[in-house]
Write an enzyme that holds these catalytic residues in place. Structure first.
Site, PDB file in Angstrom:
ATOM      1  CG  ASP A  99       7.973  -2.289 -10.474  1.00 48.58           C
ATOM      2  OD1 ASP A  99       7.076  -1.428 -10.556  1.00 48.58           O
ATOM      3  OD2 ASP A  99       8.196  -2.931  -9.425  1.00 48.58           O
ATOM      4  CG  HIS A 139       4.954  -3.067  -8.230  1.00 42.75           C
ATOM      5  ND1 HIS A 139       6.184  -2.673  -7.714  1.00 42.75           N
ATOM      6  CD2 HIS A 139       4.072  -2.933  -7.212  1.00 42.75           C
ATOM      7  CE1 HIS A 139       6.036  -2.318  -6.449  1.00 42.75           C
ATOM      8  NE2 HIS A 139       4.772  -2.480  -6.116  1.00 42.75           N
ATOM      9  CB  SER A 185       5.021  -2.754  -2.909  1.00 42.82           C
ATOM     10  OG  SER A 185       4.747  -1.483  -3.413  1.00 42.82           O
ATOM     11  CD1 TRP A 186       3.206  -0.214   3.558  1.00 42.24           C
ATOM     12  CD2 TRP A 186       4.481   1.558   3.052  1.00 42.24           C
ATOM     13  NE1 TRP A 186       3.293   0.563   4.687  1.00 42.24           N
ATOM     14  CE2 TRP A 186       4.065   1.668   4.400  1.00 42.24           C
ATOM     15  CE3 TRP A 186       5.296   2.548   2.517  1.00 42.24           C
ATOM     16  CZ2 TRP A 186       4.435   2.733   5.217  1.00 42.24           C
ATOM     17  CZ3 TRP A 186       5.668   3.616   3.330  1.00 42.24           C
ATOM     18  CH2 TRP A 186       5.238   3.698   4.656  1.00 42.24           C
ATOM     19  N   GLY A 213       0.828  -1.200   0.000  1.00 44.84           N
ATOM     20  CA  GLY A 213       0.000   0.000   0.000  1.00 44.84           C
ATOM     21  C   GLY A 213       0.866   1.256   0.000  1.00 44.84           C
TER      22      GLY A 213
END
Length: 311
Positions: A259, A287, A104-105, A36
């Protein structure tokens, strides 16, 4: 792999954080950190561990996310508070050391936590590396990605000031708090989804997807954190934290060459910062773990990382 335990952690400032445990209660502890920020756990993360049943898999919905309460809350929603939440979780579950998986996050959180608590982390399996810095956000919102998909950007970001990253993020923040918030939250997430699926983006989603209350919360939380970039923790960037801590545990890194959410340059930078790391840049992948070669690498690296503990 079904959850055998779940519950809520109550923080000192009134957040109720949902967590769940799956796999084997006596297995090797593995913490999964969702992306997120604000995306929530969901259930697809279990797929990463379907062939490693001898793990004690722990997931948590971060502040304002998923099943945590209050949904979408930005109160004390900072990286420093998320770090304290992870320690609260670890202590509540009586875990001394754990492995951490995140993309990711989730990779952002994993790197920050490991920098602050090296003695608690046995190893990292990360993908879609994201420092949440200005270069990455410009890549996604005002640079490479909207240049490649200029037609899509013109539709989804209609009514948003795109002259600079700062103006873009502030324009979205104002719109997300306005009367037409659902439209702007939807367009924000559709842009991310479209970029995440590249090079196999789905144009049909531009006209068929409707947001849930969880998705709207995610859009606002993302915008909230991106406005804090790059100094996310006590006026330090994630890169500053990593450099000062000298992480020594094994770190496995997977990143898609195509990505468009965060550039592969970030993965290479992290690899060069960490002497005990392995890097796999995946051709023809972006991604998302919906790209099969990405998932294959993450699973393989995860099994390799856990192999010594599972022997």
């Amino acid at each position: 792999m079904n959850a055998y335990d779940h519950g809520y952690l109550i923080t000192e400032d009134g957040h109720e954080l949902y967590y769940e445990q799956s796999g084997h209660p006596m297995g090797v502890p593995v913490l999964y950190l969702h992306g997120g920020p604000g995306a929530g756990l969901g259930d697809s993360y279990i797929e990463i561990f379907k062939n490693t049943p001898a793990v004690r898999l722990i997931g948590i919905d971060q502040r304002g996310s998923g099943n945590s309460k209050p949904l979408g809350s930005l109160k004390n929603n900072t990286l420093a508070h998320l770090m304290k939440d992870l320690e609260l979780l670890r202590n509540t579950l009586h875990i001394n050391e754990w492995y951490i998986f995140g993309g990711s996050w989730g990779s952002t959180l994993a790197l920050a936590y490991t920098s602050l608590h090296q003695e608690r982390v046995k190893g990292l399996n990360l993908w879609g590396i994201f420092f949440c810095n200005q270069n990455e956000l410009e890549w996604l919102f005002t640079g490479a990605t909207p240049t490649m998909y200029a037609d899509v950007a013109s539709v989804l970001h209609d009514g948003v000031d795109r002259r600079s990253l700062t103006q873009f993020l502030n324009s979205y923040r104002k719109a997300m708090d306005g009367d037409d918030f659902e439209k702007f939250c939807t367009n924000w997430l559709l842009w991310e989804s479209f970029a995440s699926e590249h090079p196999h983006s789905n144009y049909e989603e531009l006209y068929q997807w409707s947001p849930t209350k969880y998705a709207i919360a995610c859009a606002r939380i993302e915008n909230h954190y991106f406005l804090q970039s790059p100094y996310l923790f006590n006026n330090q960037s994630i890169e500053d934290l990593i450099t000062s801590s000298k992480i020594i545990c094994p770190v496995y890194i997977t990143h898609g060459r195509n990505d468009l959410v965060t550039p592969s340059k970030s993965a290479l930078q992290l690899h060069e910062m960490l002497p005990n790391s392995q890097l796999n840049i995946i051709d023809k992948s972006g991604h998302s773990l919906s790209h099969p070669y990405m998932m294959e690498s993450v699973i393989k690296f995860g099994q390799e990382l856990l192999s010594h503990s599972l022997d």
